[in-house]
Design an enzyme around this catalytic site. Structure first.
Site, PDB file in Angstrom:
ATOM      1  N   CYS A 150       7.709 -10.817  -2.109  1.00 13.34           N
ATOM      2  CA  CYS A 150       6.343 -10.454  -1.750  1.00 13.34           C
ATOM      3  C   CYS A 150       5.419 -10.613  -2.665  1.00 13.34           C
ATOM      4  CB  CYS A 150       6.272  -8.934  -1.242  1.00 13.34           C
ATOM      5  SG  CYS A 150       6.947  -7.873  -2.484  1.00 13.34           S
ATOM      6  N   GLY A 193       0.612   2.144  -3.024  1.00 17.76           N
ATOM      7  CA  GLY A 193      -0.282   3.315  -3.617  1.00 17.76           C
ATOM      8  C   GLY A 193      -1.456   3.437  -2.498  1.00 17.76           C
ATOM      9  N   GLY A 249      -2.922   0.490  -0.656  1.00 17.31           N
ATOM     10  CA  GLY A 249      -2.063  -0.018   0.150  1.00 17.31           C
ATOM     11  C   GLY A 249      -1.629   1.261   1.028  1.00 17.31           C
TER      12      GLY A 249
END
Ligand SMILES: Cc1ncc(COP(=O)(O)O)c(C=O)c1O
Lengths: 521, 433
Positions: free
Chosen positions: A254, A425, A428
């Site tokens: 990712c 965090g 997100g």
């Protein structure tokens, strides 16, 4: 629910089994929570060594089973997440009591208990290894629910570590794996009160479901990584790093770069350097073909996840050099309706030119407005002002500087915590903003004395609340009138400082051999 | 319920618990009803879930009696309830004469779970009937009549089973048959040899650990030697696994921990999942002859009822899971160690722990010791029954799916109950002196 000949649906068989796993894990976690640090160290080393010994086999198996990624890159990840993790945290202590006589506070580490680990298809074995070792380092029990696309290799990988851990003295059932993952099963596991924390690595719907479950969850969001190259950068090095990073495991981390943003004055040189490093920069016509292929109707087609650049090019009808590692797709404007501005888990990299570094920072922010908030971004620059301005502007929690982002933000080529799970965090919508590491799986009981100077703090040094387990945990249930001194299930004894010498040598040999093979290959 | 004190269940209603007890004496069983009131356990079970039973007064009890393992998986285990509820959409008890779906499926599952020499299954509706089937099978196979059991054995109260047990229960009904049912002392190999050597014994019937006798443990090697004697003197070995089977000893069948392949194995109680009565007899090929010779040899309308088979299939599946086995090992380890700690506090009163898995007998230093403990445990929220045939010993049988928190709570309550019972016994002693 399973369709049967009955009107009332039966729960799929896996669901009750899954609950039973949590129940067993609960017992295991309780036993594990009082283990001493030397025993835990031994267990971690044994599990890591067992994982490393099959890293190569599982790398190939994962590519075969999922149909994507690059085996030799997966090998690197599998080693990094087995012996690499053991090595990295060898000096860390998540078990012993910490006494601070100045503050008159004693801190006692307390494991979460039962960790439910959801693992993705993209980094299947590495994530399984990683989460297991984090759990072991912190004396937690873990139940792995792998992505269905990678369920076989993940189950075997988890069992490999489990067998080694238990042989080294870990409590029975402290590592378990679901063989047949399904949506009802994952829901049942996530919402079960016996689950103490969920580690959710995977798609957004699954991560959001983890947060909705009512259980504590550490979930991570998707990435969509902007990378800025300004005119101060070492262009050749930047191009090489970006191509390597984008080609790594065919972009299925990712953390892989999504959109390359280059300051106009450096663009021509960068494009030349990219090409030299193994990129094929698409013409507008070729770009449209690749875009139509990878984003039919504007949506990413998952069949291209982790596929080779040459495979994608040929499917799109674009002729490229057979050694091409990535495809670079130039476009003008970072906006949501531009498919190439979205996350691409395949070796296709967007390319946007900007007049100034400042506009580049705006473009990076625009990439992250589309997706990937809280995740990661990269910059290649020698200008501290630009690096700082970039870092303070983009809504991410890690900025990789002068390094490929795939292995940079995941901590394999930076000094961030090496991790297969990138906390996104608050930006997100996640509970953790750091790379997941062992410390996230424990809490501390703080033993706080009266701060008044007249109350003396007792000397607790040398008092260890943890115990060295005696024999198998749990003991095999022998009749109480039998001679209990003969243990039926004697754990394999392994030296306190790691796996037995022969095993260690064997593993070292295997690793060297495999690394040589990579270099040669 | 309409008014707070009335017990109105829709199907029936009573004005109060007292009315239930009165009518229970009047219409059901005055002896038993009075016995429990006098023993300090005035229990009329109302709600039941997990390992809890609730008296109609609302009092909650942790069940470590489990009716001998019937509630192994807890009361109204949701998986059991779901299986049977769903099955009722399609099945009923079935017709016992025909080959059936559910009976066949369960038979196959049972055989796969059992020692390799066992090949066929015969169903009964309860443990006693299954024991009778085992005895009839042994007699047919060997063409001998005598069944040897241990003194204070308990294998049920049906026609033949009752003969294997204490004569208290057979003499009452003029049903003692001492000729056909000789008894020998437990753990006495010489007596066993003596009884078998006339070669006129069809079978030895043995509980792997005699439950109602307070779980005295077979001496190491005893059962193995009995099996060898059986082979020597051409007697069959019937393993009564009604209480020791279904993972209670940490293995599916307790007898396999002794490496014994019994000729006949009997299961009951827990195989019902506590929801639908059923029992089964597993026999070796040698013993299965009558099933071919005359398949109608044993007829039982309810034996192997199909709903029961579905319950049993589910119960067997849950018991056989690797997770369940592991948990039993944890539970047995944890509770065993907890009991040892309690014992260390009251060593002159709590004098012994007989344990194999979650099969446990707690021994107290008074001829009726377990009755005192049972009463005090009841007051403190634990239901455990004394051993009818050795009231010094409390049967203490935690479930195989007990959670850690419940195990802790159980030990807390047990410690207090044991301490209080000790005070009771001491007070009595002082009075009598
Ligand atoms: C060992 C044993 N065998 C057989 C039986 C008889 O079972 P049932 O009461 O179902 O007839 C019992 C019942 O307590 C038992 O404990």
């Amino acid at each position: 629910m399973v369709e049967t000949m009955f009107e009332m649906p039966l729960e799929p068989a896996g669901v009750p089994r899954g609950r039973a796993m949590l129940e067993r894990a609960d017992w295991a976690a309780r036993a594990f929570a009082s283990y001493d640090s030397a025993t835990v160290q031994r267990i971690v080393e044994a599990a890591a060594a067992a994982g490393a010994a099959r890293a190569h086999e599982f790398a190939e198996w994962a590519v075969r089973e999922t149909g994507y990624g690059v085996a030799e890159h997966k090998l690197i990840k599998n080693l990094a997440c087995s012996t690499g993790i053991a090595e990295r945290y060898r000096a860390s202590d998540y078990i012993d009591v910490v006494i601070d006589s100045d503050s008159k506070i004693v801190s006692v580490p307390r494991p979460a208990g039962v960790v439910l680990a959801l693992t993705p298809s993209t980094n299947p074995v590495a994530t399984v290894y990683f989460k297991i070792l984090l759990a072991l380092l912190t004396r937690n029990a873990v139940v792995i629910s792998p992505h269905p696309y990678a369920k076989q290799v993940c189950a075997e990988a988890a069992r490999t570590m489990a067998a080694a851990a238990v042989a080294a003295g870990a409590p029975d059932g402290c590592i378990q794996v679901v063989d047949e993952p399904s949506i009802p099963l994952i829901n049942a596991l996530m919402t079960d009160t016996r689950t103490d924390v969920i580690l959710a690595t995977g798609g957004s719907p699954m991560v959001r479901a983890a947060y909705r479950s009512g259980n504590p969850a550490i979930g991570v969001g998707p990435g969509n990584v902007p990378v800025l190259v300004d005119s101060s950068a070492d262009i050749t090095a930047a191009a090489q790093r970006i191509v390597e990073s984008k080609a790594f495991d065919n972009s299925i981390l990712c953390t892989n770069e999504s959109v390359l943003i280059v300051e106009e004055s450096a663009a021509a040189a960068l494009i030349t350097a990219l090409t030299r490093a193994g990129a094929h920069v698409l013409t507008d016509d070729e770009r449209d073909k690749v875009r139509d292929l990878v984003f039919p109707e504007g949506h990413f087609d998952p069949q291209w996840v982790g596929k080779d650049a040459t495979v994608i090019a040929s499917a799109a009808g674009v002729r490229v050099n057979p050694r091409t590692k990535i495809l670079v797709a130039p476009f003008d404007l970072v906006v949501p309706e531009e498919p190439l501005a979205h996350e691409k888990l395949c070796p296709v990299l967007g390319l946007v030119r900007v007049p100034t570094a400042a506009r580049g920072i705006d473009a990076a922010a625009a990439v992250l407005r589309i997706a990937g908030q809280g995740h990661s971004a990269a910059i290649h620059s020698t200008n501290p002002q630009t690096i700082m301005a970039f870092s303070a502007a983009v809504r991410v929690l890690r900025v990789a500087v002068n390094v490929g982002n795939s292995l940079g933000s995941s901590g394999l080529e930076t000094n961030l915590a090496p991790s297969m799970t990138i906390g996104t965090g608050f930006f997100g919508r996640s509970a953790v903003g750091e790379n997941l590491e062992p410390k996230h799986l424990i809490n501390w009981t703080r033993v706080a004395y009266n701060s008044d100077a007249s109350v003396r703090m007792a000397d607790m040094s040398g008092i260890n609340p943890w115990r060295v387990p005696q024999g198998a945990v749990p003991a095999y249930p022998r009749a109480s009138n039998e001679d209990q001194t003969i243990t039926a299930h004697t754990p394999v004894s392994v030296r306190a400082d790691g796996p037995p010498d022969e095993l260690r040598d064997e593993i070292r040999r295997l690793i060297i051999e495999e690394l040589n093979a990579i270099v040669r290959g | 319920m309409s008014d707070a004190t009335a017990l109105d269940y829709g199907f029936f209603s009573f004005a109060s618990k007292d009315e239930v007890l009165e009518k229970s004496k009047e219409y059901w069983n005055p002896g038993k009803t009075s016995f429990w009131s006098e023993a300090g356990v005035p229990l009329v079970i109302d709600r039941r879930e997990e390992y809890f039973i609730y008296d109609v007064s609302g009092k909650r009890l942790i069940d470590v009696h489990l009716n001998g393992g019937t509630y192994n998986l807890g009361h109204r285990n949701p998986e059991m309830v779901q299986a049977i509820t769903v099955a009722m959409q399609h099945f009923d008890m079935g017709n016992h004469h025909f080959p059936s779906l559910a009976r066949t499926a369960l038979a196959e599952a049972l055989i796969k779970s059992a020692p390799a020499n066992l090949t066929k299954v015969i169903y009964g509706s309860g443990g006693g009937e299954a024991i009778d089937i085992a005895i009839k099978t042994a007699r047919h196979t060997t063409q001998k009549r005598k069944i040897l059991s241990i003194i204070k054995a308990y294998h049920g109260h049906t026609g033949l089973a009752v003969g294997t047990g204490d004569d208290r229960f057979s003499k009452l009904f003029l049903s003692d048959q001492p000729e056909d049912f000789p008894h020998v002392p437990f753990n006495d190999l010489e007596a066993m040899d003596e009884a078998l050597k006339g070669r006129d014994i069809a079978a030895v019937i043995m509980e792997t650990i005699p439950a109602t006798y307070g779980f005295p443990l077979p001496n190491p090697g005893y059962l193995e030697a009995v099996k060898t004697l059986c082979e020597k003197y051409d007697a069959l070995y019937i393993a009564d696994e009604v209480q020791t089977g279904l993972m209670r000893t940490g293995e599916m069948w307790g007898i396999t921990k002794h490496g014994i392949e019994p000729d006949i194995l009997v299961t009951g109680k827990g195989i019902s999942g506590g929801m639908y009565p059923i029992a089964a007899v597993l026999v070796s090929e040698r013993c299965a002859g009558w099933l071919t010779e005359d398949g109608f040899g044993h007829i039982s309308t309810f034996g192997g009822a199909e709903l029961g088979c579905i319950a049993a299939l589910k119960a067997l599946e849950v018991c056989g899971r690797p997770e369940t086995r592991s948990m039993v090992h944890y539970i047995s380890d944890f509770i065993g160690k907890g009991l040892q700690q309690i014992q260390a506090t009251y060593p002159d009163w709590f004098i012994g722990i007989r344990q194999n898995g979650v099969v446990m007998g707690l021994e107290f230093a008074h001829p009726q010791g377990a009755k005192f403990v049972m009463k005090r445990l009841y007051e403190n929220g634990v239901w455990a029954i004394f051993s009818t045939l050795d009231p010094r010993v409390l049967q203490y049988k935690p479930g195989i799916l007990v959670k850690p928190e419940l195990a802790e709570e159980l030990l807390d309550r047990t410690e207090v109950g044991i301490a209080k019972a000790l005070a009771d016994v001491r007070a009595l002693d002082r009075k009598s002196r």
